[in-house]
Scaffold this active site. Structure first.
Site, PDB file in Angstrom:
ATOM      1  N   LYS A   1     -11.560  -5.361  -2.136  1.00 39.65           N
ATOM      2  CA  LYS A   1     -12.701  -4.104  -1.891  1.00 39.65           C
ATOM      3  C   LYS A   1     -11.867  -2.949  -2.477  1.00 39.65           C
ATOM      4  CE  LYS A   1     -14.173  -5.153   2.653  1.00 39.65           C
ATOM      5  NZ  LYS A   1     -12.992  -4.669   3.356  1.00 39.65           N
TER       6      LYS A   1
ATOM      7  N   LYS B   1      -5.534 -11.326  -5.384  1.00 38.88           N
ATOM      8  CA  LYS B   1      -6.638 -11.752  -4.525  1.00 38.88           C
ATOM      9  C   LYS B   1      -8.059 -10.617  -4.901  1.00 38.88           C
ATOM     10  CE  LYS B   1      -6.076  -8.659  -0.638  1.00 38.88           C
ATOM     11  NZ  LYS B   1      -5.699  -8.403   0.514  1.00 38.88           N
TER      12      LYS B   1
ATOM     13  N   LYS C   1       0.875  -1.196   0.041  1.00 40.61           N
ATOM     14  CA  LYS C   1       0.112   0.018  -0.008  1.00 40.61           C
ATOM     15  C   LYS C   1       0.877   1.286   0.047  1.00 40.61           C
ATOM     16  CE  LYS C   1      -4.293  -2.097   1.695  1.00 40.61           C
ATOM     17  NZ  LYS C   1      -5.229  -2.180   2.823  1.00 40.61           N
TER      18      LYS C   1
HETATM   19  P1  TYM Z   1     -10.611  -6.916   5.307  1.00 44.44           P
HETATM   20  O1  TYM Z   1     -11.702  -5.733   5.703  1.00 44.44           O
HETATM   21  O2  TYM Z   1      -9.686  -6.519   4.308  1.00 44.44           O
HETATM   22  O3  TYM Z   1     -11.250  -8.250   5.300  1.00 44.44           O
HETATM   23  C1  TYM Z   1     -12.294  -8.843   5.909  1.00 44.44           C
HETATM   24  C2  TYM Z   1     -12.198 -10.313   6.011  1.00 44.44           C
HETATM   25  O4  TYM Z   1     -12.442 -10.831   4.659  1.00 44.44           O
HETATM   26  C3  TYM Z   1     -10.907 -11.649   4.258  1.00 44.44           C
HETATM   27  N1  TYM Z   1     -10.799 -11.553   2.924  1.00 44.44           N
HETATM   28  C4  TYM Z   1     -10.397 -12.539   1.956  1.00 44.44           C
HETATM   29  N2  TYM Z   1     -10.682 -13.774   2.178  1.00 44.44           N
HETATM   30  C5  TYM Z   1     -10.737 -14.761   1.127  1.00 44.44           C
HETATM   31  N3  TYM Z   1     -10.216 -14.324  -0.084  1.00 44.44           N
HETATM   32  C6  TYM Z   1     -10.220 -12.882  -0.361  1.00 44.44           C
HETATM   33  N4  TYM Z   1      -9.974 -12.394  -1.684  1.00 44.44           N
HETATM   34  C7  TYM Z   1     -10.253 -12.012   0.725  1.00 44.44           C
HETATM   35  N5  TYM Z   1     -10.302 -10.611   0.739  1.00 44.44           N
HETATM   36  C8  TYM Z   1     -10.657 -10.297   2.319  1.00 44.44           C
HETATM   37  C9  TYM Z   1      -9.982 -11.003   5.078  1.00 44.44           C
HETATM   38  O5  TYM Z   1      -8.861 -11.909   5.305  1.00 44.44           O
HETATM   39  C10 TYM Z   1     -10.611 -10.555   6.270  1.00 44.44           C
HETATM   40  O6  TYM Z   1     -10.783 -11.943   7.440  1.00 44.44           O
HETATM   41  N6  TYM Z   1      -7.134  -5.805   8.670  1.00 44.44           N
HETATM   42  C11 TYM Z   1      -8.546  -6.661   8.795  1.00 44.44           C
HETATM   43  C12 TYM Z   1      -9.593  -5.969   9.496  1.00 44.44           C
HETATM   44  C13 TYM Z   1      -9.208  -6.227  10.941  1.00 44.44           C
HETATM   45  C14 TYM Z   1      -9.216  -7.399  11.684  1.00 44.44           C
HETATM   46  C15 TYM Z   1      -8.964  -6.981  12.877  1.00 44.44           C
HETATM   47  C16 TYM Z   1      -9.413  -8.836  11.442  1.00 44.44           C
HETATM   48  C17 TYM Z   1      -9.039  -5.309  11.663  1.00 44.44           C
HETATM   49  N7  TYM Z   1      -8.871  -5.746  13.042  1.00 44.44           N
HETATM   50  C18 TYM Z   1      -8.830  -7.815  14.007  1.00 44.44           C
HETATM   51  C19 TYM Z   1      -9.060  -9.573  12.439  1.00 44.44           C
HETATM   52  C20 TYM Z   1      -8.875  -9.449  13.693  1.00 44.44           C
HETATM   53  C21 TYM Z   1      -8.796  -6.095   7.187  1.00 44.44           C
HETATM   54  O7  TYM Z   1      -8.435  -5.364   6.343  1.00 44.44           O
HETATM   55  O8  TYM Z   1      -9.861  -7.107   6.655  1.00 44.44           O
END
Ligand code: TYM
Length: 327
Positions: A195, A192, A111
């Site tokens: 969003k 992957k 990023k």
């Molecule tokens: P985020 O918002 O990007 O995504 C939310 C969840 O979706 C999963 N995910 C995917 N799984 C499979 N294939 C994909 N293409 C894919 N894209 C997204 C992510 O692995 C995630 O589980 N940093 C985290 C948010 C966060 C968090 C936390 C997670 C903040 N605090 C504490 C766990 C515990 C994030 O940006 O997820």
């Protein structure tokens, strides 16, 4: 019951990767764990999101999670910024984490690459994530594969904190599903589904209409050798489709592959399976949209429950590091 925590950014429309990699497992875990799930609006501030849009997306994301099956009677759903201890705990952990380990985070590298100016929040993002987790004494963190490195860091930080200050924090573990942990973009199967990267044809949204899903799956990039076989390395596009059909119908990708000879048939059935998978979620979402006030009340209740736990953990950590307790 052991604790579970996970979070999702309100940074865009939720997609199939979010659903299969994470949310579906959150729904599953609420039956067997004391589950906490949050919409991480503070994390979304690291991106360029319009303030009015952030507010709307935060609420919409909560509605999407309820539609996907989170049940407020069986889990605690809340908005991260409603529980003030997240940023307080993040500071304690920032005084534990090192520049070197944060610099190694691949998401930070991706990023920040090529940018002249990089915000501090983007750099410390994984520390706030670690704070989200340890505040709830979470043992298990259900996430997709892209969060593996952040979870390893959260473990490291918790272990180091305990080493210095005693047995204060629960050391968490990532729970990454066997299937669906890495859903790839349909147009760029080497990256992957996401969003934040704009790839409208490559991303199947949780709320896509059936004909949009069919169109996107039909146009999915595959290869020219024409043989149906599961091979992530040399046939990433086809492997992604096989995996999607497999997780939607509780089979393995190899089992799915053995039932098809033509890409066209596989695509048609994959589209159909995804439509059926998302149909109940979309129906519930339409019902929930009719009463957004109910969701706001529910989030208030969630924040109250979450705060009760977060206050205790934070006080324990603050005392351990030597902060004078307020009277
Ligand atoms: P985020 O918002 O990007 O995504 C939310 C969840 O979706 C999963 N995910 C995917 N799984 C499979 N294939 C994909 N293409 C894919 N894209 C997204 C992510 O692995 C995630 O589980 N940093 C985290 C948010 C966060 C968090 C936390 C997670 C903040 N605090 C504490 C766990 C515990 C994030 O940006 O997820």
């Amino acid at each position: 019951m052991s604790r579970v925590l996970s979070g999702i950014q309100p940074s865009g429309d939720l997609h199939l990767g979010n659903y299969l990699g994470a949310i579906r497992n959150w729904v599953e875990d609420q039956g067997s764990h004391d589950a906490f799930y949050c919409v991480v609006d503070l994390h979304a501030l690291t991106l360029d999101i319009d303030p009015a849009e952030l507010r709307i997306r935060t609420q919409d994301t909560a509605l999407d999670l309820l539609a996907a099956g989170l049940d407020p009677d069986r889990c605690t759903l809340f908005v991260q910024s409603h529980v003030v201890q997240h940023t307080q705990m993040a500071w304690l952990l920032e005084c534990t984490a090192t520049m070197g380990e944060l610099r190694r985070m691949t998401q930070f590298k991706d990023k920040s690459e090529g940018k002249e100016s990089v915000r501090v929040g983007l750099f410390t993002y994984p520390v706030l994530q670690a704070a989200d987790i340890v505040l709830y004494d979470a043992e298990r963190v259900p996430v997709g594969d892209d969060q593996r490195q952040h979870l390893e860091l959260a473990r490291e930080i918790a272990i180091r904190f305990n080493h210095r200050f005693g047995d204060v924090l629960v050391v968490p573990e990532a729970a990454i599903p066997k299937a669906g942990a890495r859903v790839m973009d349909l147009q760029h199967p080497e990256r992957k589904m996401s969003k934040s990267v704009s790839s409208p044809l490559g991303t199947v949204l949780m709320m896509d209409e059936p004909d949009q899903i069919t169109r996107k799956v039909k146009k999915a990039v595959t290869d020219t050798d024409g043989e149906v076989r599961f091979d992530r390395e040399s046939k990433p596009g086809l492997a992604n489709l096989l995996e999607l059909l497999a997780v939607s119908t509780d089979r393995t990708p190899d089992q799915v592959a053995s039932s098809y000879e033509r890409y066209g048939d596989l695509k048609a059935d994959t589209a159909e399976a995804l439509i059926e998978l998302l149909r109940p979620v979309q129906a519930r979402r339409a019902e929930l949209a009719a009463d957004p006030g109910a969701a706001a009340a529910l989030l208030a209740r969630g924040a109250e429950k979450a705060s009760e736990v977060a206050e205790v953990t934070y006080a324990r950590a603050a005392e351990a590091v030597g902060l004078l307790a307020p009277r």
